[in-house]
Design an enzyme around this catalytic site. Structure first.
Site, PDB file in Angstrom:
ATOM      1  N   PHE D  51       0.833  -1.204   0.000  1.00  0.00           N
ATOM      2  CA  PHE D  51       0.000   0.000   0.000  1.00  0.00           C
ATOM      3  C   PHE D  51       0.864   1.250   0.000  1.00  0.00           C
ATOM      4  O   PHE D  51       1.842   1.348   0.739  1.00  0.00           O
ATOM      5  CB  PHE D  51      -0.930   0.006   1.213  1.00  0.00           C
ATOM      6  CG  PHE D  51      -2.003  -1.049   1.161  1.00  0.00           C
ATOM      7  CD1 PHE D  51      -3.204  -0.806   0.519  1.00  0.00           C
ATOM      8  CD2 PHE D  51      -1.787  -2.299   1.725  1.00  0.00           C
ATOM      9  CE1 PHE D  51      -4.190  -1.778   0.458  1.00  0.00           C
ATOM     10  CE2 PHE D  51      -2.767  -3.279   1.666  1.00  0.00           C
ATOM     11  CZ  PHE D  51      -3.971  -3.018   1.035  1.00  0.00           C
ATOM     12  N   GLU D  52       0.438   2.189  -0.808  1.00  0.00           N
ATOM     13  CA  GLU D  52       1.143   3.438  -1.080  1.00  0.00           C
ATOM     14  C   GLU D  52       1.791   4.133   0.112  1.00  0.00           C
ATOM     15  O   GLU D  52       2.923   4.579   0.050  1.00  0.00           O
ATOM     16  CB  GLU D  52       0.115   4.370  -1.720  1.00  0.00           C
ATOM     17  CG  GLU D  52       0.631   5.655  -2.209  1.00  0.00           C
ATOM     18  CD  GLU D  52      -0.471   6.389  -3.001  1.00  0.00           C
ATOM     19  OE1 GLU D  52      -1.460   5.764  -3.401  1.00  0.00           O
ATOM     20  OE2 GLU D  52      -0.301   7.596  -3.181  1.00  0.00           O
TER      21      GLU D  52
END
Lengths: 254, 328, 328, 254
Positions: D51-52
């Site tokens: 996840f970013e």
């Protein structure tokens, strides 16, 4: 020993007196560590010690033996890494930087890489380490070294760490941050600074029992002299007491 | 639009010992195993499987501080040679220099800190046994790892400018297209093999480090192959309970070696202090080639593995270095 | 040596809302106070003392996640305006857009994530109230902070290349002097004021964050002035007991605001989940200008301060969001 | 609802079936999160969700509502920050990347910035976010979107995220990492890929009850057709059971 204090103790006291309170200092191994620690105990309780491998704001209870050892972040406010510290310095947060070297010239350039031709060195020295980075980005650098003609030379064999390079404007021309550069040289004979206009090294004060002539004799380049050269007071009893009982009880620097 | 240009105002004359190759590194990283597999093995096995003569090596942190000394001794024992190294080093590189295993050095600092000049590097470089030395600053060599870790070919810096250190490096100086100022471009450096000693790791390689992290974050992300040694092996559940303590995720790691006192004679923050008694003895030995040869014989070649070393040093002596009450 | 050159193969046509100025930033940082002083103050005082109309602002993390919402509400209440912002944002920028406080945006993402398009940004941009929009990617805007944090004017990247995002940015493309590949140069971005909500801070500003750190490390080092709000204020001794947990050292911080539930209606890892009930209500309100005006009136202007907000939301309701048993 | 499954559930199942086990996937909000979670429960237990904002290798027990929320690093192996994740992707570690957008063209370029002139937009969209970065550096990107003529257009208003840009060789010419690019488009009508030689979008398979003609009619550009276009099997009972009882019990995507 006959004297009341050792030459190392004198250097430590002279270096410690230079640092202002409420500023930051990039500390290397050896004498700078003791100087910073002494300054904290004397006139600069808010001096922030910064160590290359990540320690910021440590309480220097025990003498660090390495720039990365656990004493460099003892009760520190921040323990990060070398990039964070070097970039913090590059961002302009670090006021004082301590340097040493085998040779220094009149512009405060330092050699800690090689004696002789670097490609076929007579003596291979330890190299830049963080020296070049400290000399590039700290606002004011302080060199600490013994004072003799072999070390204070007209032309150093290798410019490891930038002083004022070739003189006024040279640092800016090279791309180094504006307003940075050599500030003091603390030696076994006295304390030296730099002439604002010419950026050449200038004798500011002599150590106890040292004459201006002796400093000049032991300097391999044409040394500028401050109009009134003062005399550095010897280490005080308080300084020596703190050094010997609190900072260096094992007498590594006695 | 018409092509504008910017000036390359200076180029270091030092050779590029390891060329930056972001595309090649991307291809390599794509093939790395992303599964959680058991990577626990002995120091000998790790060296045997992941190091070959001629490799470009790096060590973290250094010499007397959280240093992969157990892995270094196994490396020397393996007989592999002709290495190229990133020379931020102290005790670990001494072992390789004294046994003539190093041909080229990206040199930043090799010395004994408070104990001064390092006789091993003097003998190896002044004699010409080390064929090629390229100069860098400590920040520059770490930024080389950082550039590689970022997946870019270089990062700019305000260090090395105007000096012989720059002249003898492989960096370049350009005029910033935004500000016009001169900046030093530091080329990315990807290691063939990296060695890092950590506080704790699980069998997959997820690693935690107490205290300062030196350049572990950057270097671990700038290696084709990474060998980790750890004071303690912990369960993956402990890693997952505190994912913000992980500094090296498993997918970067090829090998995990359980090495309590793996930094000896150096220190390990949170575990033990450095063995000053041994180190002082070492400083005297290394002053002469004969003394150094004797030291390497006694402390590396005469010992088959890490277990034998711990026995020779003695657990009582080692416990005397502990700063953590419950440590071994 | 003869001057070589490298090509600038592309230049974005977007304007540079905040110019990179490493030298100016160095001068500023030199003057920052390095002493450990008490920086605790109310949200109102922090905004009053450290923010002025026209400033370039940034917020971390974003919208519904560890977001400085208490500081944002105080900012809106202050009446200060004409801000320029780095537009990685959700709920926090909505409040400023809805009250017409933003003139220019370095735009990366302004939306409602799973709830889709953000009506506030549509109204503000489509109406022309926001005078200037420059495009970036999330990585690019964070790398802009990182370049500033590193004290350099730019860093290279492999993002944005070949797209209209690049065309509408202020980035440039050059050919790498080491590899010849094209790289996008991302200019440094220094904020006039940064706002970050953290888990714990001491009165001097030393801060700890649990879980992911988003871009707190980079942004905290890319601010002229930094206002931190914290769920908990802890003793400096606790900071010194675990210096490796510090992510923002005190000397970067100008103001520390004690704001429990300071991320509400967003979540705070380790403390409380986001207020989905309130957020769903908000998503409906923000669909119309009238609905949004009513929301801002009720939840910002009608409340004098953070304490009043907590009372309005109700401690029982807030406790219902807790994931930490012993939390308030 | 009349059908045995919703259109969202179909998209989730189609997307999840694409991901191989033992690889990494850059996950955005919404459908990709459910698809990754479903893949982990079905055929890809070793799929690593990234996840970013810093979460790596989380165990997706609860559906994340934001790319930075605490569920994205629930029992994760690493919780770092956006730079570490984006640089890990830039270093070539991330295989799949999920993308969405308001418009897509035959080369898989995506628009999530503006409808109309970006300087005076008819509709201001949320912007690139991490989309451009995912589309630049992940090895294989998967776009998930409804399929109609307004979205599948000859010319998109703004290239937010790079597909194959103007065709073969264009990504490399622009400086994007070699060997990266669009891989699949999962739509309400079928699954599409790209022709190796021309890099143009190609219909690979149709969804239950959908004809090739219908896909062509709903596509605003000249769509290439695979020699043998297969039929995507509908969500299995097992897929639906896991989705409804384990991954999305609240029925947000029912």
């Amino acid at each position: 020993m006959s004297e009341k204090y050792s030459s190392s103790e004198l250097l430590i006291c002279l270096a410690s007196r230079i640092m202002e309170d409420g500023t930051t200092a990039f500390i290397g191994t050896g004498i700078p560590m003791l100087a910073a620690s002494l300054a904290q105990s004397m006139h600069a309780p808010n001096l922030v010690a910064v160590f290359e491998f990540g320690g910021t704001g440590a309480i220097l209870e025990k003498l660090p033996l390495a720039v990365g050892d656990m004493r460099t972040f003892n009760k520190a406010v921040h323990a990060s890494g070398i990039c964070d510290i070097m970039e913090t310095s590059q961002r302009g947060f670090i006021e004082y930087g301590f340097l040493g070297g085998a040779q220094i010239d009149m512009y405060g350039n330092l050699n800690s890489t090689a004696i002789g031709d670097v490609l076929h060195p007579k003596v291979r020295l330890p190299g830049s380490g963080g020296g070049n980075d400290v000399g590039s980005c700290c606002w004011r650098t302080i060199a600490v070294m013994p004072h003799d003609k072999r070390r204070f030379v007209q032309k150093i064999d290798f410019v490891t760490t930038p002083g004022y390079l070739t003189g006024p404007g040279a640092r800016e021309e090279a791309g180094l941050p504006h307003g940075t550069g050599p500030y003091r040289v603390v030696t076994s004979l006295g304390v030296l600074g730099y002439d604002d206009k010419t950026k050449r090294m200038k004798l500011l004060s002599v150590n106890p029992g040292v004459t201006v002539e002796k400093v000049v004799e032991n300097t391999g380049f044409d040394l500028l002299l401050e109009k009134e050269i003062s005399h550095n007071p010897p280490p005080t009893d308080q300084e020596l007491d703190i050094l010997r009982t609190k900072i260096d009880p094992d007498g590594l620097y006695r | 639009m018409p092509t504008k240009t910017i000036a390359i105002s200076y180029e270091g004359e030092g050779s590029m010992i390891q060329r930056p190759d972001p595309e090649g590194f991307r291809q390599w990283n794509r093939k790395k195993n992303k599964r959680l597999v058991d990577k626990l093995m002995t120091d000998e096995e790790a060296i045997e499987r992941f190091v070959k003569s001629g490799d470009y090596l790096g060590f973290e942190l250094y010499g007397t501080v959280r240093c992969p000394m157990t892995l270094t001794r196994a490396l020397v024992r393996s007989g592999k040679t002709d290495f190229r190294v990133a020379g931020q080093g102290v005790h670990e590189l001494d072992m390789l220099l004294a046994t003539d295993r190093i041909r080229e050095i990206d040199f930043t600092y090799i010395g004994l800190e408070v104990y001064g000049v390092d006789s091993n590097v003097r003998r190896a470089v002044e004699s010409g046994k080390v064929k090629n030395v390229v100069e860098w600053s400590n920040a520059a060599i770490t930024w080389r790892f950082k550039a590689a870790a970022m997946g870019v070919p270089f990062i700019p810096a305000k260090s090395m400018l105007g000096t012989d250190t720059l002249r003898r490096s492989a960096a370049k100086v350009i005029e910033c297209p935004f500000t016009g100022e001169k900046v030093c471009l530091i080329p990315a450096l990807v290691l063939d093999v990296g060695f890092i000693h950590v506080s704790r790791a699980d069998k997959h390689g997820n690693s935690q480090i107490d205290g300062i992290s030196g350049f572990a974050f950057e270097m671990s992300r700038a290696c084709k192959r990474l060998v980790v040694s750890a004071e303690e092996i912990i369960e993956t559940d402990e890693i997952r309970a505190h994912p913000d303590r992980t500094i090296i995720p498993y997918y970067l790691v090829d090998s995990v070696v359980h090495a309590p006192y793996g930094s000896w004679p150096g220190e390990m923050a949170g575990y033990y202090e450095r063995d000053e008694e041994h180190y002082k003895m070492y400083v005297e030995k290394q002053a002469t080639a004969e003394g150094m040869a004797g030291y390497v014989q006694e402390w590396i070649f005469d010992l088959p593995n890490h277990k034998a070393l711990l026995e020779k040093v003695g657990m009582d002596h080692l416990r005397g270095l502990n700063i953590r009450g419950d440590w071994l």
